[in-house]
Scaffold this motif. Sequence first.
Motif, mmCIF file in Angstrom:
data_model
loop_
_atom_site.group_PDB
_atom_site.id
_atom_site.type_symbol
_atom_site.label_atom_id
_atom_site.label_comp_id
_atom_site.label_asym_id
_atom_site.label_seq_id
_atom_site.Cartn_x
_atom_site.Cartn_y
_atom_site.Cartn_z
ATOM 1 N N LEU A 74 5.658 -0.801 7.617
ATOM 2 C CA LEU A 74 4.435 -0.742 9.013
ATOM 3 C C LEU A 74 4.734 -1.271 9.739
ATOM 4 O O LEU A 74 4.244 -2.555 11.193
ATOM 5 N N THR A 105 -1.283 5.567 7.960
ATOM 6 C CA THR A 105 0.140 4.317 7.389
ATOM 7 C C THR A 105 0.743 4.235 6.588
ATOM 8 O O THR A 105 0.862 3.173 6.423
ATOM 9 N N GLY A 106 0.446 5.690 5.635
ATOM 10 C CA GLY A 106 1.611 5.295 5.107
ATOM 11 C C GLY A 106 0.994 5.342 3.291
ATOM 12 O O GLY A 106 1.837 5.294 2.248
ATOM 13 N N MET A 107 -0.290 5.218 3.745
ATOM 14 C CA MET A 107 -1.373 4.955 2.594
ATOM 15 C C MET A 107 -1.335 5.447 1.345
ATOM 16 O O MET A 107 -1.456 5.228 0.160
ATOM 17 N N CYS A 108 -1.763 7.079 1.839
ATOM 18 C CA CYS A 108 -2.234 7.487 0.823
ATOM 19 C C CYS A 108 -0.656 8.864 0.435
ATOM 20 O O CYS A 108 -1.329 8.833 -0.845
ATOM 21 N N GLY A 109 -0.431 9.120 1.555
ATOM 22 C CA GLY A 109 0.847 9.924 0.731
ATOM 23 C C GLY A 109 0.556 11.231 1.045
ATOM 24 O O GLY A 109 1.138 12.211 0.792
ATOM 25 N N PHE A 139 6.298 11.223 4.995
ATOM 26 C CA PHE A 139 5.126 11.420 5.509
ATOM 27 C C PHE A 139 4.528 11.234 6.894
ATOM 28 O O PHE A 139 5.381 10.803 7.442
ATOM 29 N N ASN A 163 4.500 -1.637 2.573
ATOM 30 C CA ASN A 163 4.797 -0.617 3.483
ATOM 31 C C ASN A 163 4.468 -1.232 4.666
ATOM 32 O O ASN A 163 4.926 -2.654 4.992
ATOM 33 N N VAL A 172 4.200 8.387 9.366
ATOM 34 C CA VAL A 172 4.687 6.810 9.538
ATOM 35 C C VAL A 172 6.702 7.291 9.666
ATOM 36 O O VAL A 172 6.903 6.820 10.473
ATOM 37 N N GLY A 194 0.893 -1.506 -0.237
ATOM 38 C CA GLY A 194 0.004 0.166 0.041
ATOM 39 C C GLY A 194 0.476 1.497 -0.176
ATOM 40 O O GLY A 194 0.272 2.339 -0.054
ATOM 41 N N LEU A 195 1.814 1.818 -0.104
ATOM 42 C CA LEU A 195 2.571 2.588 0.121
ATOM 43 C C LEU A 195 2.999 3.295 -1.336
ATOM 44 O O LEU A 195 3.585 2.123 -2.271
ATOM 45 N N PRO A 196 2.146 4.457 -1.344
ATOM 46 C CA PRO A 196 2.075 4.536 -3.059
ATOM 47 C C PRO A 196 3.817 5.239 -3.391
ATOM 48 O O PRO A 196 4.593 5.876 -2.599
#
Lengths: 480, 276
Positions: A414, B219-223, B235, A412, B238, A253-255
Amino acid sequence: MDYEVEAKYLSKKERRAIPRQHMPEQAPEVRNKDFSEVTLGFGLLEAQYEAARCIQCKDPACVKGCPVGINIPAFLEQIVEGDLNGAINTVWDKTALPAVCGRVCPQEIQCEEVCVVGKKKGREPVGIGNLEMFIADWARDTGVTNEVEIPPATGKRVAVIGSGPAGITVAGDLAKKGHEVTIYEAFHRAGGVLLYGIPEFRLAKNIVDYEIEQLKKLGVKIVCNTVVGRTVDVDELLEEMGYDAVFIGVGAGLPNFLNIPGEDLNGVFSANEYLTRANLMKAFDFPKYDTPIIPGKNVAILGAGNVAMDAARTAVRLGAKKVTIVYRRTREQSPSRKIEIHHAEQEGVQFKFLTSPLEFIGDANGKLVGINCEKMKLGEPDEGGRARPIPTGEHEYIDCDLAIISIGTSANPLLTKTTKNLKLNKWGNIEADRRTGKTTKKGVWAGGDITLGQATVILAMGMGRDAANSIDAYLNGEEW
Amino acid sequence: MYKIVKREEMAHGTIILNEIEAPQIAKKAKAGQFVILIANEYGERIPLTMADVDKEKGTITIIYMIVGKSTKLFSTLKVGDSYKDVVGPLGQPTHIEKKGTVVCVGGGTGTAVLHPITRAMYQAGNRVIAIVGARNKDYIIMKEQMQKVSHELRICTDDGSEGRHGFVTEELKEILESEDVAEVVAIGPVPMMKFVSKLTKEYSVPTTVSLNPIMIDGTGMCGGCRVTIGGMTKFACVDGPEFDGHQVDFDGLMRRLLAYKAEEEYSEKYSFEQEA
C-alpha cells in the motif's frame, strides 16, 4: 530458594552455586482461562540472586549476542549491588523498550545462547531476559523514567510511519536529540504489532501504552487513523508538509494464505485477523466490546511459528475444547521459541507434525467442518538447510470448526506502491542500507519488517536505532 | 475526534445521513472509496463507502441503514457529537472515463454510494441513465440528487408505489434491449448486484459492482474481506471495493457476510439488556 543473605554478600564460589531462578508463572490451568500475563516477574531478592550468577566475563559474549549491544554484565552487577536506578539507565542506554524486549526477545538464540555460565555441563545460562523484564518493570512501577536532557529544538522535522518497535525507537531517539517528531499510525491506537499481534498474556497492553506515553512526554506527536499511501503519501510529507526526513517502519502486515480450496469458508482466518480481533479490538471481552470473534470448539492452527503459538493460546483462552497445531515439518524444525511451545503444551495445545493441509471442507452453509491433510516425511535439505517435507500420499482428515492460518506475512504494497523512487526487493520489501537504514529515495529511511521480511521486535529496534543515528547526522548537515 | 456537522433521517428514520468533519480524508477522497468509523471506545470498525465529500468544508458524508448494534449506536449520535475514529480514504477509486452510455443502478442505501460515482460519470461526459430501486416510495433516497447528475432517472419499487412495479433488473433489461450501453455500475444489496451482473453478462456489457464484506483494518492486513474474483482471492479493502461484476463469486460473499450472525444477535441482545 532461601534469600536470607543478599546476593551481594555471597562469595564468588557461592554465587556460582546458585541455580537458575525460575520465573514465577501463573499455573497453566488458571491462566488458560484468562488473558492476564503468564509471567509474574521476579521479586528483588530473586532478581539479585539470578543476576549474581553472572561471572562478569572480561570479554562478554552476551553483549555481542544482543542485537542492540546492551552492557549486560554491567546492569546485572548493578542489580546485585542494589543500584536499580543505575541498572535501568545502563539498559536504556541501548534500548528504548526493555519491558517489551525482556518479554518477547528470543534470548535463547541471542544473549543467553552465548552466555558462558550456560556452557558448563548441567548449568543454565543467566536469565538475562527475565532480569531485563525485572528492571524495566521496577522502573515503571516506581515511576523512574529515562531522564535525558533534551538539547534545544533543532527546528528539523521528522515523520515516522508506523508506531511499532522500529518507529517507537526512531521517534524516541530523535526527540531526545531535539528534533520535532510526528508518528503516523494507520490504526486507531499506537503500538503496531505490540498491540495488534502479541497477545495480552505475553505482553500486557498497559506496558505498550506506558511506552507510548513516555514518547509523548518527549514531545513526540502521535497521529492515528492515518494510512500513509492513502490519507497522505510519502512525497507529500517531504514536499508539501515540510518534513526533513521520513522513516518507514510499517511492518510486514500482509497475511500469507495457503491458496488451497475452501479457504473462503466461514471459520477460516488469517492469524493476523484472529489476533487483531482478540488483541486490538478486545474481542475476548465481547460483547462488552463490539467486535466479535468466532470462539471455535475444535481449532486447528496451520503453521508452528511464534504467531501460531499466540493464536493457539488465544483460542485456548477463548474456550476451545481442543486446539491442535498442524505443521508440515517436525517439532525440531519449528521456527517458534521453545518457551512458546512449552507454554502452549502446558496449556493443553496439541501438536500434529508432518501434516500438511490440502483442502478445507465446509458444510452446506459454507461453514468449516474439517481439513483434508496429507502426511509428510522428511526428505533432502532445502536451500535453507532444513530437511524438506515430502508428501507420502497418505491422507488424514482433521475435524475442526475454526482454522487459523499462520504461515507468515509479506510486505504490504500500500505504501510502497504510492511512493516514487523507492527500490524494493523481489519480495516487495524496501531495500535499505544494512548499516544506516537509508533507502534509495533521498530523505527516506526504513527499518524493521518492511525491510527484513518477518523478523523480531529487537531487530526492528536495532535498525530503528541505526536509522535514528543516520537521520540525526543527515539533519546536522551530513551529505545523503 | 470527528465531529458530526449535519444529520438527516430518511426512509422513516431507518436510513441516516451524517456529514462529518474529516479534512484530511476529504482532501484525498475520490468517488468509490470508503472510510472506517468507530463510534466509541468499545466500538467495532465499520467500513462505509462515502456518499459525498466537500473538500472546501473538509467534510465527508456517509449514509447508512440501521441494521445492527453498531449502526444503531451510530444513529444515536447527534449533530455536535463525534465519532471516535474515522480513517480513510481507503480502497481504489472508481475508474471514471467517457465511454458513451452508462447505466447506474442503485438499490437501498447503495444509491447513496452510487451518487458520487454517477456524478463523476456525468461530469466525464457520459450519457447517464440512473435506475433507483426500493421497497416502496418511502424508501427511495437521493432522488433529487440522482436526477441532477443523470440524463434520465428511472424508479422501481417492489410494490409499485412509484415508478415501475418490479425489480431494477427488469428496467435494466429494457434499456439493454433498446440501446448500446458501454458500462453498468450496480451498487446495492448483494442479491441485486448478483442478478444485475447475471443479466449484463448475457448482453456482454461490462459491469462494475461495489462490495461490502466484513473487514477490520481496511489496509490489507487481516484478509477478512477476501472475496473470490474470477477464481482468485482478492482483498476488497485494497484491491476493491469495486470489481468486475461478471467475475465476482456473489454466493461466497453472501455466505461470508453471515459469518457473525449469531454473535451479532447476541451482542444486540446484550446491549439491550445493559440499557434495561
